[in-house]
Write a protein that holds these residues in place. Sequence first.
Motif, mmCIF file in Angstrom:
data_model
loop_
_atom_site.group_PDB
_atom_site.id
_atom_site.type_symbol
_atom_site.label_atom_id
_atom_site.label_comp_id
_atom_site.label_asym_id
_atom_site.label_seq_id
_atom_site.Cartn_x
_atom_site.Cartn_y
_atom_site.Cartn_z
ATOM 1 N N LEU A 653 36.403 39.489 47.234
ATOM 2 C CA LEU A 653 36.541 38.922 46.421
ATOM 3 C C LEU A 653 36.788 37.467 46.429
ATOM 4 O O LEU A 653 36.759 36.633 45.894
ATOM 5 C CB LEU A 653 35.724 39.343 44.947
ATOM 6 C CG LEU A 653 34.959 40.374 44.783
ATOM 7 C CD1 LEU A 653 35.677 41.416 43.080
ATOM 8 C CD2 LEU A 653 33.404 39.918 44.462
ATOM 9 N N GLY A 659 33.061 33.963 45.030
ATOM 10 C CA GLY A 659 33.864 35.535 44.785
ATOM 11 C C GLY A 659 32.595 35.807 43.692
ATOM 12 O O GLY A 659 32.894 34.792 42.451
ATOM 13 N N ALA A 661 31.809 38.560 40.258
ATOM 14 C CA ALA A 661 31.591 40.206 40.362
ATOM 15 C C ALA A 661 31.059 40.074 39.042
ATOM 16 O O ALA A 661 29.673 39.595 38.691
ATOM 17 C CB ALA A 661 33.041 40.138 39.214
ATOM 18 N N ALA A 673 37.555 37.246 41.580
ATOM 19 C CA ALA A 673 36.161 36.924 41.068
ATOM 20 C C ALA A 673 36.610 35.250 40.986
ATOM 21 O O ALA A 673 37.210 35.120 39.729
ATOM 22 C CB ALA A 673 35.040 37.740 40.672
ATOM 23 N N ASP A 674 35.663 34.461 41.030
ATOM 24 C CA ASP A 674 35.093 33.231 40.925
ATOM 25 C C ASP A 674 34.409 33.079 39.285
ATOM 26 O O ASP A 674 34.278 32.088 38.183
ATOM 27 C CB ASP A 674 34.911 32.245 41.487
ATOM 28 C CG ASP A 674 36.157 32.528 43.528
ATOM 29 O OD1 ASP A 674 37.142 32.138 42.556
ATOM 30 O OD2 ASP A 674 35.351 32.261 44.046
#
Length: 755
Positions: A653, A659, A661, A673-674
Amino acid sequence: MKSNHEKYHEQMDHDMSKMNHEQMNHDMSKMDHEHMEHDMSKMNHEHMDHDMSKMNHEQMDHDMSKMNHEQMNHDMSKMDHEHMEHDMSKMNHSHMNHDMSGMDHSMHMGNFKQKFWLSLILAIPIILFSPMMGMELPFQISFPGSDWLVLVLATLLFFYGGQPFLAGAKMELKDKSPAMMTLIAMGITVAYVYSLYSFVANHFFHTHVMDFFWELATLIVIMLLGHWIEMNAVSNAGNALQKLAELLPDTVTRLTDSGEEKVSLQEVKEGEHLLVRAGDKMPTDGVIEKGQTTVDESAVTGESRGVKKDVGDKVIGGSVNGNGTITIKVTGTGASGYLAKVMEMVRQAQAQKSKLENLADKVAKWLFYIALIAGILAFVIWLFVADLSTALNRMVTVFVIACPHALGLAIPLIVARSTSIAAKEGLLLKNRNALENATEIQQVLLDKTGTLTAGTFAVTGFVNFSNEKSDSQVLGLIGALEASANHPIATGIMNYLKEQAITVLKAENVENISGVGLAGVVDGQKLAIVNEAELQRRDISVPSEVNYTYEEQGNTISYLLVEDQLMALIALGDQVKPEAKSFIQALKERGIEPVMLTGDNEHAAASVAKYLGLDSYYAQLLPEDKEAIVSQLTKDGKKVAMVGDGINDAPSLARATVGIAIGAGTDVAIDSADVVLTNSNPEDILRFLDLAKETRKKMVQNLWWGAGYNIFAIPLAAGILAPIGIILNPAVGAILMSLSTVIVALNAMTLKIRK
């Protein structure tokens, strides 16, 4: 390079705000002094001096006082000496630069909200008492000494409000990558220095030279406002590395010759023996020496079903022990442990990803070079054509106009608007670059467990072939045999029976038949729960359409036999989410290739891939395998999005272009994550892609409105049309700047997802 204010926000907001100064001193003192000197000597001395010298002592005390004593103790206690050595020795120069830049931000720049309001207070009198590029405005006033007041306030504003941009520009220039900070710093520095020159010329040499105090004040305030808006819009709470550390317990039960003893995890060494009771987390990597159990490794490896463990089997630190008490021999702790390796992969991936450059910085970089060249050329040419005063005036006008107020709001306003829209759509945007990068995505890599499936190994179906017994009676027979078993299938079945409030009958002479299943006696009848291979061996047939319904999703099917007659089947598996199939098809229609990555076995992966219509998948993957796949794809120039929910997904991620999630996943995945899907619905990814497309379009439009007019304004300000009598009046330039700011704001408000 990523803009420095982005580095600042992402790093410091995560790490430093939670620490307690006193505890930090206490914990750091545990580190081996000689080793610390050795490792710290590897860090670039000049860079350390440069960054640390920026730290304001008072601000540092303020920030450090926020550190939470309990939290720091919790986190640091998990790191043993070996782990600390490992982490410190692995800091390379580039990573140190990244971390220290974040530290410099929090210590030196303080709070953008506070800076904005204090700067606004300083700016209001400047706006009231000084003209706009030489043009008197109706609301402006003056009185004896007002120009001196403006000078004092402008000086305070330049050094206080402009400090973040000056510090950021210094870092960008050191990295040889001038961008937004450098452009802003050039604008405010030129405006301030030239205004000082103007003040001296007007008061001591009695020559009228136009000042730029008004532009200095408004530029600083608007740029600070833009940064504050962006910080509020983008959520970066949490720290993936901290959450990884929290997976391990603070204390463990160590076995010695004299019995059991409770010790801190950091005291445990390889080769020692630990007692792990039912329901406890595995404190370290190890090998079982006594007992048997079922271990939930779903959060660590991605395997959806519990894994049966016996003497000689390996266990992973951070996984959860089932209903058996075991003794393990420690094989890995600290730097040698499995989670430590995952932490290192996440750390390296995040450092690498920080080098991504966003659209606004690219525009700012080109604008900086264009303005610098145009301004210097204008100065040289006008120095020969006219005089020094005219040459300076032309050059300064070019520099000030090249840094329009609208550019500071062009992207933050879009980010704020898109973040608000995303929240209503069940999306949490943690990195605004994700919106820009998502428009170029070519592949979406999907973790199976928890993303495409529910993420729990449970009963997915039951078929009663008996005409005499009800469903509850048949389920009671199944429970009679499974009640005494200790394996994932039995656990799943018993949980299901409990949910359905099924009365479980009493079984006698229950035995486990290796490779087949269970057998026993209930009310004088011989019962057996067997697998498909045993069913075929006994030449008992099952309607193919019944089996296929469950097999196509990779379910495990068990069959109940009563006196060698088939009575029922019960299927267990990780159920595919209802919307997963249509989501995969929608990705294909957009020209994006979906690829499944899973820690599950080959058979389960193949079944799910076929059911969902996936052309590509990878099975039996460890975290390093997933991260390696993502890393290779990005090295090959592919733009990839990674979607996952487990600890095993965290490195990939962090490494992926974007990324994503699943909100119901682990904190580690979410913090790596982004983007977070708060509803855990994969179809929300489609809405994210739609939003990204519209956001990118608006960003481009706003950058044209915010900076595009410079295509005409800079040459005119430089005097390119002077031979035919056309020179851009600074006042006209100011009006254009104000107009572009209004247009940028209105354009941002029109952003929406097209349904």
